[in-house]
Design a protein around this motif. Structure first.
Motif, mmCIF file in Angstrom:
data_model
loop_
_atom_site.group_PDB
_atom_site.id
_atom_site.type_symbol
_atom_site.label_atom_id
_atom_site.label_comp_id
_atom_site.label_asym_id
_atom_site.label_seq_id
_atom_site.Cartn_x
_atom_site.Cartn_y
_atom_site.Cartn_z
ATOM 1 N N UNK A 96 42.633 27.118 -6.043
ATOM 2 C CA UNK A 96 42.401 26.557 -7.201
ATOM 3 C C UNK A 96 42.113 24.924 -7.302
ATOM 4 N N UNK A 97 42.374 24.515 -6.325
ATOM 5 C CA UNK A 97 42.581 22.686 -5.920
ATOM 6 C C UNK A 97 41.026 22.606 -5.324
ATOM 7 N N UNK A 98 40.385 21.492 -6.216
ATOM 8 C CA UNK A 98 38.897 21.467 -6.347
ATOM 9 C C UNK A 98 38.747 21.041 -4.488
ATOM 10 N N UNK A 104 37.175 24.452 1.846
ATOM 11 C CA UNK A 104 36.754 25.771 2.823
ATOM 12 C C UNK A 104 35.596 26.376 2.018
ATOM 13 N N UNK A 105 34.363 25.162 1.290
ATOM 14 C CA UNK A 105 33.588 25.843 1.534
ATOM 15 C C UNK A 105 32.087 24.928 2.849
ATOM 16 N N UNK A 119 35.351 32.499 -5.363
ATOM 17 C CA UNK A 119 36.359 32.377 -5.114
ATOM 18 C C UNK A 119 37.171 32.944 -3.794
ATOM 19 N N UNK A 120 37.935 32.104 -3.407
ATOM 20 C CA UNK A 120 38.660 31.986 -2.379
ATOM 21 C C UNK A 120 39.650 32.275 -2.397
#
Length: 137
Positions: A96-98, A104-105, A119-120
């Motif tokens: 949830x951390x931006x 991760x993107x 969602x990761x």
């Protein structure tokens, strides 16, 4: 070389982590409606953890709320009767951390399934085990 009680070679954690890099598809095992569920997923490895990208409405995203899951990858040659398997057990959580999402993107993680995958899920690698049958790679 060590062997388990079934005669399979035990693969050490360092080699298990190397074998993870060879795999493209794994299977995640989680609980869905109080029953075990297994789902094939593509994945990436980030800081030793398994990362999966899924829909926020998927069964996996719903189930991965700080719960223990298992993740398995393998490769087998049926003709030679050789192969290996790596299993990771750990807590899964939605990212949830931006800042973490942005990082991760950048991973080479693109879902094979159609639709939005926003969602990761990160699976912490608490327990890493591996087995091999037949000749070493």
């Amino acid at each position: 070389m060590q062997f388990d009680e079934s005669g399979l070679e035990i693969v050490d954690q360092d080699e298990c982590r190397d074998l993870l890099k060879r795999a493209v598809i794994g299977r995640i095992v989680f609980t869905h409606q109080a029953l075990p569920a297994v789902q094939p997923v593509n994945f990436a490895v980030s800081r030793g953890d398994i990362v999966i990208r899924t829909s926020g409405r998927s069964r996996l995203a719903t189930a991965a709320a700080d719960t223990v899951v298992a993740f398995e990858v393998d490769d087998f040659d049926t003709e030679a009767r050789t192969g290996w398997s790596v299993i990771i057990v750990g807590r899964a959580r939605r990212v949830t951390d931006p800042r973490e999402i942005t990082a991760l993107e950048a991973l080479p993680l693109h879902s094979w399934a159609p639709g939005s995958r926003d969602t990761f899920i990160r699976v912490r690698s608490d327990l890493v085990t591996g087995r091999r049958i037949g000749e070493a790679d």
